[in-house]
Each structure stands twice: as C-alpha cells, then as structure tokens.
Design a protein around this motif. Structure first.
Motif, PDB file in Angstrom:
ATOM      1  N   ASP A 195       8.825 114.063 -27.468  1.00  0.00           N
ATOM      2  CA  ASP A 195       8.715 112.518 -27.725  1.00  0.00           C
ATOM      3  C   ASP A 195       8.331 112.197 -26.356  1.00  0.00           C
ATOM      4  O   ASP A 195       8.381 112.581 -25.311  1.00  0.00           O
ATOM      5  N   ARG A 196       7.765 110.884 -26.394  1.00  0.00           N
ATOM      6  CA  ARG A 196       7.284 110.120 -25.184  1.00  0.00           C
ATOM      7  C   ARG A 196       7.955 108.957 -25.183  1.00  0.00           C
ATOM      8  O   ARG A 196       8.105 108.060 -26.294  1.00  0.00           O
ATOM      9  N   VAL A 197       8.740 108.553 -24.238  1.00  0.00           N
ATOM     10  CA  VAL A 197       9.669 107.519 -24.140  1.00  0.00           C
ATOM     11  C   VAL A 197       9.213 106.469 -22.979  1.00  0.00           C
ATOM     12  O   VAL A 197       8.803 106.952 -21.870  1.00  0.00           O
ATOM     13  N   GLU A 198       9.217 105.227 -23.510  1.00  0.00           N
ATOM     14  CA  GLU A 198       8.499 104.344 -22.457  1.00  0.00           C
ATOM     15  C   GLU A 198       9.571 102.768 -22.275  1.00  0.00           C
ATOM     16  O   GLU A 198      10.174 102.618 -23.300  1.00  0.00           O
ATOM     17  N   ILE A 199      10.093 102.790 -21.186  1.00  0.00           N
ATOM     18  CA  ILE A 199      10.998 101.631 -20.890  1.00  0.00           C
ATOM     19  C   ILE A 199      10.304 100.485 -19.972  1.00  0.00           C
ATOM     20  O   ILE A 199       9.728 100.898 -18.922  1.00  0.00           O
ATOM     21  N   PHE A 200      10.425  99.240 -20.521  1.00  0.00           N
ATOM     22  CA  PHE A 200       9.598  98.505 -19.844  1.00  0.00           C
ATOM     23  C   PHE A 200      10.211  96.863 -20.100  1.00  0.00           C
ATOM     24  O   PHE A 200      10.936  96.533 -20.941  1.00  0.00           O
TER      25      PHE A 200
END
Length: 212
Positions: free
Chosen positions: A192-197
């Motif tokens: 998985d690739r997780v992005e927090i923005f």
C-alpha cells in the motif's frame, strides 16, 4: 547537495482519546475497572526516537506484523519559551490493538512507526483550529480528520498538558488520531501507498513494505 529533512529535536508525545467520536464510543466503559471514571487530564504516550522515519522512507513491516493502523495527526512543534513555533503532519503508525488506556510500547514504538514530513509549517495555533487532514490509500480517500472534532482544541490541549509538565524547545505534541465510525482506524498492508495531506502542509507519503 543532499537536502536535509526535518526531524524532531526533542520528545514526541501522542494524545489518546482526543476526538469526540472515539470518546463517545469509549464513554460507556470509562466507569469500569481499573479506572472507574473518565480521564480528567490528557492521556499521553511517547514516540521514541527509533520510530522517527524521515520523509520518503518506506515503512517495513517486521516480526509477523501484516497490517498497521494509519494515524494521521497534527504535531505542534514547540519553540522557545514553550510556545508553538510551527506544526507538522505526521503518520503515527501502530499495530492494531484493543486498549487505548495503556497502549503497550510494542504496538506504538516499533522502528519507523512515525512518518515525518520534509519540513515544519510555520504559523500560529489559531491557524489550524479548523484544519482537515486527508488520508489516501492507493489513491483512494479513506479518511478525513477534522480538528474541529477534538475533545480538547489546540489551545486547551496545550494548557491542560502544561498543568502537569513543561514542554521543551524541540518537543512535539501530537493532537491525537481519529477513528472511523466503527471505532477502528484505516489500515495499510504491504504494497500500500499512504498519503496524508492538508492545505498549507507538506504531504507525508509512505510506501508500506513486507519483510522479504
């Protein structure tokens, strides 16, 4: 020339049960043993230095861990005279577990379990009162964390923590992570690739890897 990424210079503290949804879910159990009452002060824990994961570094799942809770949060960076100098988005990873009163170190303080941003966003506490933090997993939005839903808003949290301890320059106080409607948090597994923005902040992106 290699660009230096931001890294905490002091102690990183996390806050538990600071979002209304999770508080309400736990409220019926707060009067049971062993505590027999709702907490009247912030519940804090420490993210040790081995958890610090520089911007862009993968999260490696080890020791039989197959999935992790995604803990999108805001960290208040303390400057001189115990004043807030700025803030950062962070991913406070943890191994899924049931107890939030006394979370075991082995679930929260594994190597690389605090994903860091490239840099601090300078500003004032009032600037982030209504901040919305978004979480994407593999390009799909899986959570929005709204700081208007905090049990203790940012000034109150800082004041209440200050009642029993002095935050030092370089310390980071995380405001807490929110749960989903059922009480769990969004999870990630190997691949998985997780992005927090959030608006005005550097995005925190992590690729989750399994042990070879």
């Amino acid at each position: 020339m290699t660009r230096m990424h931001w890294r905490p210079q002091g102690t990183v503290y996390g806050t538990l049960l600071n979002f209304r949804r999770e508080w309400d879910l736990w409220a019926p159990r707060m009067t049971r043993d062993p505590h027999k009452a709702a907490p009247n002060a912030p519940i804090l824990y420490v993210k040790s230095a081995n958890t610090f994961s520089p911007a862009g570094q993968d999260l490696l799942l080890q020791d039989g861990v197959t999935e992790v809770d995604i803990g999108a949060t805001l960290g208040l960076v303390i400057g001189a005279d115990a004043q807030v100098a700025g803030a950062v988005l962070l991913c406070d990873w943890s191994v899924p577990h049931a107890s939030y009163y006394r979370p075991p170190v082995k679930f929260r303080c594994r190597d690389g379990f605090l994903a860091l941003p490239q840099q601090v966003t300078v500003g004032k506490v009032v600037d982030w009162a209504g901040l919305q933090i978004n979480v994407r997993r593999n390009g799909e939005q899986v959570q929005t964390v709204d700081l208007r839903d905090l049990m203790r808003d940012l000034p109150t949290l800082l004041a209440d923590v200050g009642e029993f301890m002095t935050l030092q320059a370089g310390d980071v106080l995380m405001v807490g992570t929110d749960c989903l409607s059922g009480g769990s948090r969004p999870r990630a597994k190997a691949g998985d690739r997780v992005e927090i923005f959030a608006t005005g902040f550097t995005t925190v992106t992590t690729n989750v890897k399994g042990q070879a």
